[in-house]
Each structure stands twice: as C-alpha cells, then as structure tokens.
Write a protein that holds these residues in place. Structure first.
Motif, PDB file in Angstrom:
ATOM      1  N   UNK A   1       1.101  -1.326   0.014  1.00 14.72           N
ATOM      2  CA  UNK A   1      -0.005   0.076   0.323  1.00 14.72           C
ATOM      3  C   UNK A   1       0.861   1.245   0.022  1.00 14.72           C
ATOM      4  N   UNK A   2       0.499   2.130  -0.948  1.00 19.51           N
ATOM      5  CA  UNK A   2       1.556   3.581  -0.927  1.00 19.51           C
ATOM      6  C   UNK A   2       0.357   4.489  -1.006  1.00 19.51           C
ATOM      7  N   UNK A   3       0.817   5.458  -0.156  1.00 24.03           N
ATOM      8  CA  UNK A   3      -0.028   6.653  -0.037  1.00 24.03           C
ATOM      9  C   UNK A   3       0.786   8.008  -0.253  1.00 24.03           C
ATOM     10  N   UNK A   4       0.259   8.589  -1.235  1.00 27.62           N
ATOM     11  CA  UNK A   4       0.630  10.121  -1.185  1.00 27.62           C
ATOM     12  C   UNK A   4      -0.222  11.274  -0.809  1.00 27.62           C
ATOM     13  N   UNK A   5       0.283  11.994  -0.134  1.00 31.39           N
ATOM     14  CA  UNK A   5      -0.701  13.138   0.598  1.00 31.39           C
ATOM     15  C   UNK A   5      -0.382  14.347  -0.446  1.00 31.39           C
ATOM     16  N   UNK A   6      -1.419  15.143  -0.575  1.00 32.13           N
ATOM     17  CA  UNK A   6      -1.393  16.374  -1.388  1.00 32.13           C
ATOM     18  C   UNK A   6      -1.567  17.551  -0.256  1.00 32.13           C
ATOM     19  N   UNK A   7      -0.722  18.724   0.180  1.00 31.53           N
ATOM     20  CA  UNK A   7      -1.201  19.307   1.213  1.00 31.53           C
ATOM     21  C   UNK A   7      -0.736  20.798   0.564  1.00 31.53           C
ATOM     22  N   UNK A   8      -1.286  21.670   1.224  1.00 33.56           N
ATOM     23  CA  UNK A   8      -0.812  23.114   1.060  1.00 33.56           C
ATOM     24  C   UNK A   8      -1.838  24.164   1.355  1.00 33.56           C
ATOM     25  N   UNK A   9      -1.762  25.469   1.383  1.00 33.17           N
ATOM     26  CA  UNK A   9      -2.802  26.661   1.779  1.00 33.17           C
ATOM     27  C   UNK A   9      -3.892  26.392   0.606  1.00 33.17           C
ATOM     28  N   UNK A  10      -4.977  27.059   1.095  1.00 37.36           N
ATOM     29  CA  UNK A  10      -6.235  27.135   0.130  1.00 37.36           C
ATOM     30  C   UNK A  10      -5.789  27.597  -1.301  1.00 37.36           C
ATOM     31  N   UNK A  11      -6.683  27.014  -2.105  1.00 36.03           N
ATOM     32  CA  UNK A  11      -6.578  27.621  -3.766  1.00 36.03           C
ATOM     33  C   UNK A  11      -5.439  27.480  -4.299  1.00 36.03           C
ATOM     34  N   UNK A  12      -4.751  26.463  -3.879  1.00 39.95           N
ATOM     35  CA  UNK A  12      -3.228  26.157  -4.579  1.00 39.95           C
ATOM     36  C   UNK A  12      -3.207  24.812  -5.532  1.00 39.95           C
ATOM     37  N   UNK A  13      -4.471  24.166  -5.691  1.00 39.74           N
ATOM     38  CA  UNK A  13      -4.814  23.207  -7.069  1.00 39.74           C
ATOM     39  C   UNK A  13      -4.652  21.894  -6.204  1.00 39.74           C
ATOM     40  N   UNK A  14      -4.672  21.810  -5.037  1.00 37.38           N
ATOM     41  CA  UNK A  14      -4.580  20.380  -4.352  1.00 37.38           C
ATOM     42  C   UNK A  14      -5.596  19.412  -4.995  1.00 37.38           C
ATOM     43  N   UNK A  15      -6.955  19.914  -5.254  1.00 35.46           N
ATOM     44  CA  UNK A  15      -7.935  18.867  -5.662  1.00 35.46           C
ATOM     45  C   UNK A  15      -7.591  18.567  -7.196  1.00 35.46           C
ATOM     46  N   UNK A  16      -7.451  19.615  -7.791  1.00 32.42           N
ATOM     47  CA  UNK A  16      -7.129  19.295  -9.214  1.00 32.42           C
ATOM     48  C   UNK A  16      -6.035  18.523  -9.634  1.00 32.42           C
ATOM     49  N   UNK A  17      -4.891  18.756  -8.819  1.00 33.70           N
ATOM     50  CA  UNK A  17      -3.679  17.989  -8.968  1.00 33.70           C
ATOM     51  C   UNK A  17      -3.831  16.613  -8.553  1.00 33.70           C
ATOM     52  N   UNK A  18      -4.623  16.206  -7.282  1.00 33.30           N
ATOM     53  CA  UNK A  18      -4.928  14.965  -6.991  1.00 33.30           C
ATOM     54  C   UNK A  18      -5.421  14.127  -7.927  1.00 33.30           C
ATOM     55  N   UNK A  19      -6.595  14.518  -8.354  1.00 34.13           N
ATOM     56  CA  UNK A  19      -7.465  13.974  -9.661  1.00 34.13           C
ATOM     57  C   UNK A  19      -6.645  13.805 -10.716  1.00 34.13           C
ATOM     58  N   UNK A  20      -5.911  14.573 -11.293  1.00 34.51           N
ATOM     59  CA  UNK A  20      -4.902  14.497 -12.276  1.00 34.51           C
ATOM     60  C   UNK A  20      -3.979  13.306 -12.015  1.00 34.51           C
ATOM     61  N   UNK A  21      -3.232  13.375 -10.825  1.00 35.78           N
ATOM     62  CA  UNK A  21      -2.428  12.234 -10.659  1.00 35.78           C
ATOM     63  C   UNK A  21      -3.071  11.059 -10.481  1.00 35.78           C
ATOM     64  N   UNK A  22      -4.313  10.665  -9.958  1.00 34.81           N
ATOM     65  CA  UNK A  22      -5.122   9.579  -9.830  1.00 34.81           C
ATOM     66  C   UNK A  22      -5.326   9.078 -11.270  1.00 34.81           C
ATOM     67  N   UNK A  23      -5.765   9.916 -12.148  1.00 38.96           N
ATOM     68  CA  UNK A  23      -6.055   9.698 -13.439  1.00 38.96           C
ATOM     69  C   UNK A  23      -4.749   9.039 -14.147  1.00 38.96           C
ATOM     70  N   UNK A  24      -3.909  10.025 -13.964  1.00 42.58           N
ATOM     71  CA  UNK A  24      -2.523   9.705 -14.727  1.00 42.58           C
ATOM     72  C   UNK A  24      -2.188   8.148 -14.269  1.00 42.58           C
ATOM     73  N   UNK A  25      -1.954   8.039 -13.122  1.00 45.34           N
ATOM     74  CA  UNK A  25      -1.298   6.428 -12.522  1.00 45.34           C
ATOM     75  C   UNK A  25      -2.423   5.455 -12.265  1.00 45.34           C
ATOM     76  N   UNK A  26      -3.921   5.928 -12.734  1.00 44.92           N
ATOM     77  CA  UNK A  26      -4.916   4.810 -12.746  1.00 44.92           C
ATOM     78  C   UNK A  26      -4.841   4.094 -11.341  1.00 44.92           C
ATOM     79  N   UNK A  27      -4.868   5.067 -10.288  1.00 44.12           N
ATOM     80  CA  UNK A  27      -5.074   4.707  -8.864  1.00 44.12           C
ATOM     81  C   UNK A  27      -6.128   5.369  -8.199  1.00 44.12           C
TER      82      UNK A  27
END
Length: 172
Positions: A1-27
């Motif tokens: 099991x491998x977990x990657x967390x995305x963190x940072x201040x508000x409005x810095x693209x965390x959700x967009x990046x997370x979805x894009x990475x999950x789509x890219x890596x099919x995870x």
C-alpha cells in the motif's frame, strides 16, 4: 500500500492535482472530505469539533480506500487539519495529533500558492497563503516523511508533481 498526500494552503490546486495524478497513475483518489462536510453543515458557524470530525472522517475514508487500491492519492492529510486548527483556533487538538501520528505517507506533495486565488465559499485565507505555505514547509521539514514542492500551472504542475514523486523514488 502506497499513500501520497497533497497538502498546502487554500486555492493552490490540491484537488485538481490529486485528481490528475490519480487519473494519470490509474490509482485510488481520496477527495477532501471538508467539502462534503460543509455541504451538510453550515460553514459560517463551525468550531474546533467540526475540524476534528472532518479529520476523523477523512482518515476513515482513506483507510477504507486503502482496502480497495494498492496506491492512493490523498487530497489532504491530518497535517492540513492540524494547521487549520492552529491558525483558526490557536491549537491542535489531541485527536488530530493522534491521527497525524497514526497515518503514514510514502511521500507528500506541498503545493505552492503560485496559482491565482479562486474565490470559494469555503475558503477563508486569500491574503496569507504565503504565510500558510511557510507553516506547511516548517512542519514538513521537521518531519521524517519525504516531501517535495509542486509549482507551475496546468500541465506544468502535473509534470512537476510527477517529477517530484520520481525524485522521492516513488513509482506508482
């Protein structure tokens, strides 16, 4: 099991990046539970107990998804709730600290606040994103989990995140 967390201040693209990475890596992708929570509960009158509840449910959702996927991209972590509680209420409750110490990530991506601010009814800190970024940086620098900073816009940001995962030796 491998977990990657995305963190940072508000409005810095965390959700967009997370979805894009999950789509890219099919995870698997664990969305930020705070949005769902505040769709049910009024945002303007929340307190520290709401932040604790959000952190606990986020943790439960992460663990549930971990039974379904070998790799997870997590759009937030207990660190986000820790910093949120400290900034908004002046302290981190023990419940959030315990969650933070009980979950482990193989790597963390810290999103720089280099994207334009996007207004949103749930966002509260348009003026201090750089200061919040510094708080994240201090916490992550003091910890043992490898982390990297993600910058750029659009496809550049996704490419930067993929490169940063590679520099941590993370292959999904």
């Amino acid at each position: 099991m491998m977990r990657i967390a995305i963190v940072g201040p508000e409005s810095c693209g965390k959700s967009t990046l997370g979805k894009a990475l999950a789509d890219y890596f099919q995870c698997g992708y664990v969305a930020e539970y705070a949005r769902e929570y505040f769709a049910i509960h009024p945002h303007q009158h929340y307190d520290i107990h709401d932040v604790i509840s959000i952190a606990q449910t986020q943790y439960q959702q992460e663990n549930a998804m971990a039974t379904e996927y070998a790799h997870l991209i997590c759009d937030t972590s207990p660190l986000v709730c820790r910093i949120w509680a400290q900034v908004k209420f002046g302290h981190c409750p023990i419940e959030i600290a315990q969650l933070e110490s009980s979950v482990s990530y193989h790597g963390i991506l810290l999103c720089a606040p280099d994207l334009p601010w996007q207004p949103d009814p749930l966002r509260e800190n348009p003026e201090n994103r750089a200061a919040l970024f510094d708080i994240y940086l201090q916490h992550l620098s003091a910890g043992s989990t490898p982390f990297r900073i993600v910058t750029g816009h659009g496809k550049q940001r996704l490419a930067c995140a993929r490169q940063q995962l590679s520099t941590m030796g993370i292959v999904l």
